[in-house]
Write an enzyme that holds these catalytic residues in place. Structure first.
Site, PDB file in Angstrom:
ATOM      1  N   LEU A  56     -56.450  -5.264  47.463  1.00  0.00           N
ATOM      2  CA  LEU A  56     -54.911  -5.443  48.284  1.00  0.00           C
ATOM      3  C   LEU A  56     -54.392  -3.030  48.058  1.00  0.00           C
ATOM      4  O   LEU A  56     -53.951  -3.956  48.806  1.00  0.00           O
ATOM      5  CB  LEU A  56     -54.757  -6.483  46.055  1.00  0.00           C
ATOM      6  CG  LEU A  56     -52.812  -6.544  46.409  1.00  0.00           C
ATOM      7  CD1 LEU A  56     -52.535  -7.703  48.269  1.00  0.00           C
ATOM      8  CD2 LEU A  56     -52.023  -6.834  45.026  1.00  0.00           C
ATOM      9  N   TYR A  57     -54.214  -2.998  47.730  1.00  0.00           N
ATOM     10  CA  TYR A  57     -53.534  -1.719  47.674  1.00  0.00           C
ATOM     11  C   TYR A  57     -54.257  -1.221  48.999  1.00  0.00           C
ATOM     12  O   TYR A  57     -52.819  -0.786  49.986  1.00  0.00           O
ATOM     13  CB  TYR A  57     -54.934  -0.234  47.076  1.00  0.00           C
ATOM     14  CG  TYR A  57     -54.119   0.991  46.982  1.00  0.00           C
ATOM     15  CD1 TYR A  57     -52.338   1.699  47.607  1.00  0.00           C
ATOM     16  CD2 TYR A  57     -55.419   1.767  48.023  1.00  0.00           C
ATOM     17  CE1 TYR A  57     -52.506   2.421  47.470  1.00  0.00           C
ATOM     18  CE2 TYR A  57     -54.473   3.077  48.582  1.00  0.00           C
ATOM     19  CZ  TYR A  57     -53.555   3.711  48.182  1.00  0.00           C
ATOM     20  OH  TYR A  57     -52.521   4.599  48.802  1.00  0.00           O
ATOM     21  N   ALA A  58     -55.115  -0.588  49.628  1.00  0.00           N
ATOM     22  CA  ALA A  58     -55.354  -1.152  51.222  1.00  0.00           C
ATOM     23  C   ALA A  58     -54.832  -2.527  52.090  1.00  0.00           C
ATOM     24  O   ALA A  58     -54.379  -2.047  52.998  1.00  0.00           O
ATOM     25  CB  ALA A  58     -57.690  -1.104  51.162  1.00  0.00           C
ATOM     26  N   THR A  88     -51.823  -3.692  51.792  1.00  0.00           N
ATOM     27  CA  THR A  88     -50.577  -3.079  51.486  1.00  0.00           C
ATOM     28  C   THR A  88     -50.467  -2.090  52.664  1.00  0.00           C
ATOM     29  O   THR A  88     -49.801  -2.133  53.008  1.00  0.00           O
ATOM     30  CB  THR A  88     -50.220  -3.327  49.995  1.00  0.00           C
ATOM     31  OG1 THR A  88     -50.895  -1.817  49.430  1.00  0.00           O
ATOM     32  CG2 THR A  88     -50.383  -4.151  49.224  1.00  0.00           C
TER      33      THR A  88
END
Length: 454
Positions: free
Chosen positions: A258-260, A262
């Site tokens: 999810l970090y990637a 965003t």
């Protein structure tokens, strides 16, 4: 004898009128009660919403403090006070102006978001050192120990760099900052970092990396003049990419976390604001940055801590039992890349929120170009610390991590001379020296010799 007047009709009429008055009064009372109930209910809902946002309830095990508990700011702390001064007050404005005023001819006035963070604090110091004006913005959340962020803040304050204690999503605060200072540049480094933490607190990534970024761009687009913006993307956008090395031309539509996702969303949002509003935007894809004043959630940092404390460390192998490797990039090299991007950023072309002509839109890799197996990282740390690690080799879980990263920095070298010069052994030696000094530890007798021969 005269007949008495017949009053029966009059009495009946009065009784009927009295009945109508009572009926009308009852209906009016019922209507008023319903109205008052609805108003009371609405006020109660508004109060519940206010206290839910600003004073989140403590969990049943609130006496156990999580190292990754998300930090909330109340309206008062973010909107009215910053650094002990009333936001908008004379003292506060004086600090803001003094910090952001350049000391060299044609110097920049830079708003650095995430200024109390790892990369943000180093970049702020480098900009100030060369004579640029620097104003920091940070919400000092407790994704990791805020005392480390406060220590960085103290370091920056010794160099006359003021950090505003506030959040990216506070539009009123951002607008106020732009009213006080005509920033020439924004170095946007504030973000919710970490790949694995996204599985625990996904909303924090959306709030910071997407909503916060959009809020910043909304304020920047309306500024006059519009600033040029350099911002932190991530090598994580390459996700499941199998190319070796990673080039800016490679596909980035397969995020592994999810970090990637965003950060990839941030790149698309940047394209939109560049296209519609004429904002000059440069995204920097950082590759595993390390060094003094680093982040405690990074492997090199907590490996050092656990090795010194005699605790076992987990070393990942890929699903097919290959070594995990990272393109570890020393902080000083990344700072040079950030300043190079700022120096070559063209002016935004919009005015009053309207685009006048095409504006610059760029994205660059900032890495070291030489992936190192994590096992090699541990070996170097063992030599520097004079202590053997208790290694626990396990298969990498499916938590968003990728098996390797490898930066191609040809484009950054071509456009602003980016050329990393620090190898992992040299960089870790500087990190360990800082670590033992910061935490008040005595290094092993063999530390210096082991570091020199690594």
């Amino acid at each position: 004898m005269p007949t008495p007047p017949d009053t029966s009709k009059t009495m009946k009429l009065e009784r009927y009128n009295s009945y109508l008055r009572k009926l009308h009064s009852t209906k009016l009372l019922n209507a008023s009660s319903k109205f008052l109930f609805r108003v009371t209910l609405l006020i109660a809902l508004v109060l519940i919403l206010f206290f839910t946002i600003n004073y989140p309830p403590l969990s049943d095990n609130s006496h156990h403090v999580s190292p990754h508990r998300h930090h909330h700011h109340s309206f008062l702390s973010t909107s009215l006070f910053s650094g002990g001064s009333l936001v908008g007050g004379a003292s506060w404005e004086k600090q803001v102006r003094h910090s952001s005023t350049p000391r060299r001819p044609n110097g920049f006035s830079v708003l650095v978001t995430g200024a109390a963070g790892f990369i943000g604090s180093h970049c702020s110091l480098a900009l100030k050192k060369r004579g640029d004006g620097v104003l920091g913005l940070d919400n000092f959340n407790d994704y990791y120990d805020p005392s480390l962020k406060r220590a960085r803040q103290n370091l920056l304050s010794k160099h006359q760099i003021f950090i505003v204690d506030g959040d990216l999503n506070d539009a009123a605060l951002l607008t106020k900052l732009f009213d006080v200072v005509p920033f020439t540049h924004i170095l946007h480094l504030a973000a919710q970092a970490g790949v694995r933490y996204a599985m625990q607190n996904p909303q924090s990534y959306v709030r910071s990396n997407i909503a916060g970024f959009v809020n910043l761009l909304e304020v920047a687009k309306a500024a006059n003049p519009q600033p040029a913006i350099v911002w932190a993307s991530s090598s994580s956008v390459y996700g499941l990419n199998t190319e070796n090395s990673f080039s800016e031309r490679d596909r980035t539509d397969q995020p592994a976390s999810l970090y990637a996702a965003t950060k990839k969303a941030g790149e698309e949002i940047a394209h939109t604001y560049n296209h519609i509003y004429g904002l000059s935007l440069t995204g920097l894809r950082f590759f595993t940055v390390y060094g003094p004043w680093g982040r405690p959630d990074m492997a090199y940092f907590f490996f050092t801590k656990d090795i010194l404390q005699g605790k076992p460390i987990d070393i990942y192998k890929t699903q097919d039992q290959k070594e995990v490797a990272r393109d570890f990039t020393y902080i000083d090299d990344v700072v040079k890349g950030c300043l190079g991007a700022l120096d070559t950023a063209e002016k935004s072309t919009g005015s009053g929120g309207k685009k006048k002509s095409p504006a610059q839109l760029r994205v660059y890799n900032l890495g070291n170009t030489s992936p190192v197996p994590v096992g090699r990282l541990v070996s170097i740390l063992e030599g520097l610390l004079g202590t053997k690690a208790k290694k626990h080799v396990i298969t990498m879980p499916r938590n968003g991590d990728v098996p390797f990263t490898h930066a191609n920095v040809t484009l950054a070298y071509k456009d602003f001379g980016y050329k990393p010069t620090t190898d992992l052994a040299s960089g870790l030696r500087k990190f360990v020296k800082w670590y033992v000094n910061y935490f008040g530890m005595e290094p092993s007798k063999g530390t210096q010799r082991a570091g020199e021969t690594s």
